[in-house]
Write an enzyme that holds these catalytic residues in place. Structure first.
Site, PDB file in Angstrom:
ATOM      1  N   TYR A 152      38.814  42.331  44.971  1.00 15.63           N
ATOM      2  CA  TYR A 152      40.158  41.885  44.129  1.00 15.63           C
ATOM      3  C   TYR A 152      41.345  42.702  44.818  1.00 15.63           C
ATOM      4  O   TYR A 152      42.718  42.545  44.710  1.00 15.63           O
ATOM      5  CB  TYR A 152      39.850  42.201  42.603  1.00 15.63           C
ATOM      6  CG  TYR A 152      40.855  41.643  41.740  1.00 15.63           C
ATOM      7  CD1 TYR A 152      41.332  40.587  41.577  1.00 15.63           C
ATOM      8  CD2 TYR A 152      41.646  42.774  40.884  1.00 15.63           C
ATOM      9  CE1 TYR A 152      42.187  40.016  40.709  1.00 15.63           C
ATOM     10  CE2 TYR A 152      42.811  42.404  40.153  1.00 15.63           C
ATOM     11  CZ  TYR A 152      42.972  40.835  40.063  1.00 15.63           C
ATOM     12  OH  TYR A 152      43.778  40.367  38.991  1.00 15.63           O
ATOM     13  N   LYS A 156      45.077  41.432  46.146  1.00 13.01           N
ATOM     14  CA  LYS A 156      46.194  41.752  45.399  1.00 13.01           C
ATOM     15  C   LYS A 156      47.225  42.536  46.417  1.00 13.01           C
ATOM     16  O   LYS A 156      48.494  42.246  46.024  1.00 13.01           O
ATOM     17  CB  LYS A 156      45.841  42.201  43.967  1.00 13.01           C
ATOM     18  CG  LYS A 156      45.445  41.178  43.017  1.00 13.01           C
ATOM     19  CD  LYS A 156      46.106  40.199  42.796  1.00 13.01           C
ATOM     20  CE  LYS A 156      45.620  39.134  41.833  1.00 13.01           C
ATOM     21  NZ  LYS A 156      46.398  37.778  41.451  1.00 13.01           N
TER      22      LYS A 156
END
Length: 274
Positions: A152, A156
């Site tokens: 993740y 991002k």
């Protein structure tokens, strides 16, 4: 004054829905795109009393052709679009070796390439219009490096880099970018988790529910940032403090602080589980 127009990916739930309603209340034409047709229809019913020209269009951000179809539809129906919010995203928590490679592929395809596709498809339209603004939804995870979230975090962080690059590329033009980096807030992100046990899913939900910042709060900040052409939006005070620590503190000290906070959080969850 011409009514302004906005398109939001992942607009049928969570932050996307909150953004759609915020702009509808401000009198904008609102189009939401989402893979979930049932939720899309539900949000459209919420939007229509506020914005009669509201649209829901099926849109999978892993398919450039879906985004092109949206751009063509909005050009035909509305004559273009003023703001595009690249919001659709999924999560995959866990240590590096615990997240299957197929989950890495999925997260990167949606979180990174989904934003890339949105910018790639709509930038030519913006340039033809002579104006346009992207809102790219990243996460505090893209600015920090919280343990046990490598997939993740990496996805991002790519959105952060892409957005910063576009800000440079668009300088001196009528095009703009806003980068949104929220921490935890009440949303349905846990629904996107795959290959995780029930305890992990429950822990993620607890962290999200504890937040004092809502999707509506973040939508308000996005609305203001677009109006003022602000680049960074970090809605959480603790998130802003953590980012400042990372930039100013020696790396070993920053790592100790972050790991201590994560241990405290996991310890709190373990007590609640018991």
């Amino acid at each position: 004054m011409t009514t302004q127009r906005i398109f939001i990916t992942g607009g049928a739930s969570g932050l996307g829905r909150a953004i759609a309603l915020r702009y509808a209340r401000a009198g904008w034409r609102v189009c939401i795109g989402d893979v979930n047709a049932t939720r899309g229809a539900e949000v459209l019913r919420e939007l229509q009393p506020l914005a009669a020209a509201a649209l829901y269009l099926p849109c999978d951000v892993t398919r450039a052709e879906d985004l092109r179809a949206v751009a063509e539809r909005l050009t035909a129906d509305w004559g273009g679009v003023d703001v595009v919010v690249n919001n659709a995203g999924v999560a995959a928590p866990g240590a590096l070796e615990d997240v299957p490679l197929e989950d890495w592929d999925r997260v990167l395809d949606i979180n990174v390439m989904g934003v890339v596709r949105g910018c790639y498809v709509f930038t030519p339209l913006f340039k033809r219009q002579g104006h346009g603004h992207f809102v790219n939804v990243s996460s505090l995870a893209g600015l920090l490096d919280v343990p046990r979230a490598s997939c993740y975090n990496a996805s991002k962080a790519a959105v952060v880099s892409l957005s910063e690059t576009l800000q440079n590329e668009f300088a001196g033009t009528g095009l703009g970018v806003t980068l949104v980096c929220p921490s935890f807030f009440k949303t349905n992100l846990a629904e996107s988790l795959r290959n995780v046990d029930s305890a992990t899913r429950a822990a993620v939900n607890r962290v999200l529910e504890r937040s004092k910042v809502s999707a509506e709060d973040i939508a308000d900040q996005i609305f203001q940032a677009v109006r003022e052409r602000t680049f960074y939006v970090l809605p959480h005070a603790q998130g802003r403090q953590a980012w400042l620590m990372k930039r100013l503190l020696p790396r070993p000290l920053y790592m100790r602080i972050i790991n201590k906070q994560m241990r405290r959080m996991r310890g709190s969850d373990s007590l609640k589980d018991g």
